[in-house]
Design an enzyme around this catalytic site. Sequence first.
Site, PDB file in Angstrom:
ATOM      1  N   GLU A  43       4.708   3.216 -39.826  1.00 51.94           N
ATOM      2  CA  GLU A  43       4.629   3.054 -38.889  1.00 51.94           C
ATOM      3  C   GLU A  43       5.583   2.436 -38.156  1.00 51.94           C
ATOM      4  O   GLU A  43       5.863   2.217 -37.169  1.00 51.94           O
ATOM      5  CB  GLU A  43       3.228   2.040 -39.924  1.00 51.94           C
ATOM      6  CG  GLU A  43       2.093   2.221 -39.373  1.00 51.94           C
ATOM      7  CD  GLU A  43       1.127   2.822 -38.368  1.00 51.94           C
ATOM      8  OE1 GLU A  43       1.638   2.547 -37.564  1.00 51.94           O
ATOM      9  OE2 GLU A  43      -0.115   3.795 -39.043  1.00 51.94           O
ATOM     10  N   TYR A 126       1.245  -5.009 -34.143  1.00 54.62           N
ATOM     11  CA  TYR A 126       0.931  -3.779 -34.547  1.00 54.62           C
ATOM     12  C   TYR A 126       1.306  -3.417 -35.140  1.00 54.62           C
ATOM     13  O   TYR A 126       0.316  -2.995 -36.385  1.00 54.62           O
ATOM     14  CB  TYR A 126       1.145  -2.397 -33.402  1.00 54.62           C
ATOM     15  CG  TYR A 126       1.159  -1.571 -33.562  1.00 54.62           C
ATOM     16  CD1 TYR A 126       0.108  -1.164 -34.366  1.00 54.62           C
ATOM     17  CD2 TYR A 126       1.772  -0.941 -34.633  1.00 54.62           C
ATOM     18  CE1 TYR A 126      -0.700   0.613 -34.189  1.00 54.62           C
ATOM     19  CE2 TYR A 126       1.979   0.700 -34.842  1.00 54.62           C
ATOM     20  CZ  TYR A 126       0.887   0.528 -35.178  1.00 54.62           C
ATOM     21  OH  TYR A 126       0.105   2.139 -35.373  1.00 54.62           O
ATOM     22  N   ASP A 144      -1.732  -0.611 -30.025  1.00 57.26           N
ATOM     23  CA  ASP A 144      -0.654   0.222 -29.443  1.00 57.26           C
ATOM     24  C   ASP A 144      -1.289   1.390 -28.453  1.00 57.26           C
ATOM     25  O   ASP A 144      -2.190   0.508 -27.790  1.00 57.26           O
ATOM     26  CB  ASP A 144      -0.490   1.257 -30.330  1.00 57.26           C
ATOM     27  CG  ASP A 144      -1.225   2.956 -31.254  1.00 57.26           C
ATOM     28  OD1 ASP A 144      -2.353   2.385 -30.067  1.00 57.26           O
ATOM     29  OD2 ASP A 144      -0.755   3.598 -31.855  1.00 57.26           O
TER      30      ASP A 144
END
Length: 355
Positions: A43, A126, A144
Amino acid sequence: MSRILQNFDNRNFRNTLIDWYQANKRDLPWRQDQNPYRIWVSEIMLQQTQVDTVIPYFQQFMFKYPTLRDLAYADEQDVLKTWEGLGYYSRVRNLQNAVREVEASYGGEVPDDPKQLEKLKGIGPYTKGAILSIAFDQPEPAVDGNVMRVLSRVLKIEDDITQPRVKKQFEQYARELMSYDDPSSFNQGIMELGALICTPKEPMCMFCPVQEHCRAFQEGVEQELPVKSKAKKQKKIPYTVLLIRNERDEYLIEKRPEEGLLANLWQFPMVPVAEIGQDHIVTWFEMEYGIKIELSSKQGDLKHVFSHIIWQMEIVAATTSNKAVEDERLRFVSLQELETYPFPVSHQKMMPYIY
DNA sequence: AACACGGGGAT
DNA sequence: ATCCCAGTGTT
């Protein structure tokens, strides 16, 4: 419930999306398991960076740092070398800072608590949502750019998505749409849809599983969404980059400051010519670094574009009789050693000019 | 809220 | 050459 979600068939949308995701998800290296460390690393890499770019970096990173502990105890320069070329280098410095914190405060186990997670460097709204939903199956939204694009079209939201308050709105909508049965597939499903079908340009609405739910498609305005204000354009900064060779065929390189742009990466020394002046390069260089150099010839020009500035670089070859350096920032290195230092892409472009 | 912070891809 | 993509930290 938000006004915008009234008359929206939330349950059907959510289930259709999840079914589509289960059937069409890409086989990506970070989708092999729910290991929180691997999800976390992926991520961070995926922030501002496309999947195809990330894949080889992720493989290499996992090979070198298979566990959170390996990364926590690794040397920062080695970690930067592994990240070399991926950009936004503070991501990996923050990541290492954060895994060290997890090692020290949470016994090496990635916390599954939102409050603890968001305190870690590099984990914002996020990434917090992505880790909680994908690694721990918790119903936290992960908004996102893909999610904002998909939802702006499906819900026909015409607010400027570059505004922080608008992003908060999207988080609220995502929370209301959330599947409590499978938060992981819900979040990844919206992002996957944004990446594969609901693309920024020429979205493939004919293949879209949630076409019948999409208000923008119904009105034929999907190409107009999302609304984004334009970024202002970058300021150009001219530099003279010096390829300085000594009599042992070693080159002079410099470590960049530990904060700011390309922090702690290495480069060939750069002279900000706008401030120094073309005619004062040699004297300025001796004053700044304590090394006498002699310019030999211009090798070429290079441009490097960042998101906020543009470097216009003139490449100049130079020589020196120095063999050692006093300055902590500087090092004379052989061509072979050069390859072991982390360089930004802007300076990797210099390699062909080395003679 | 505005700006700093990389690099790659499409046209 | 120009436009598009887009999370987090800092101020």
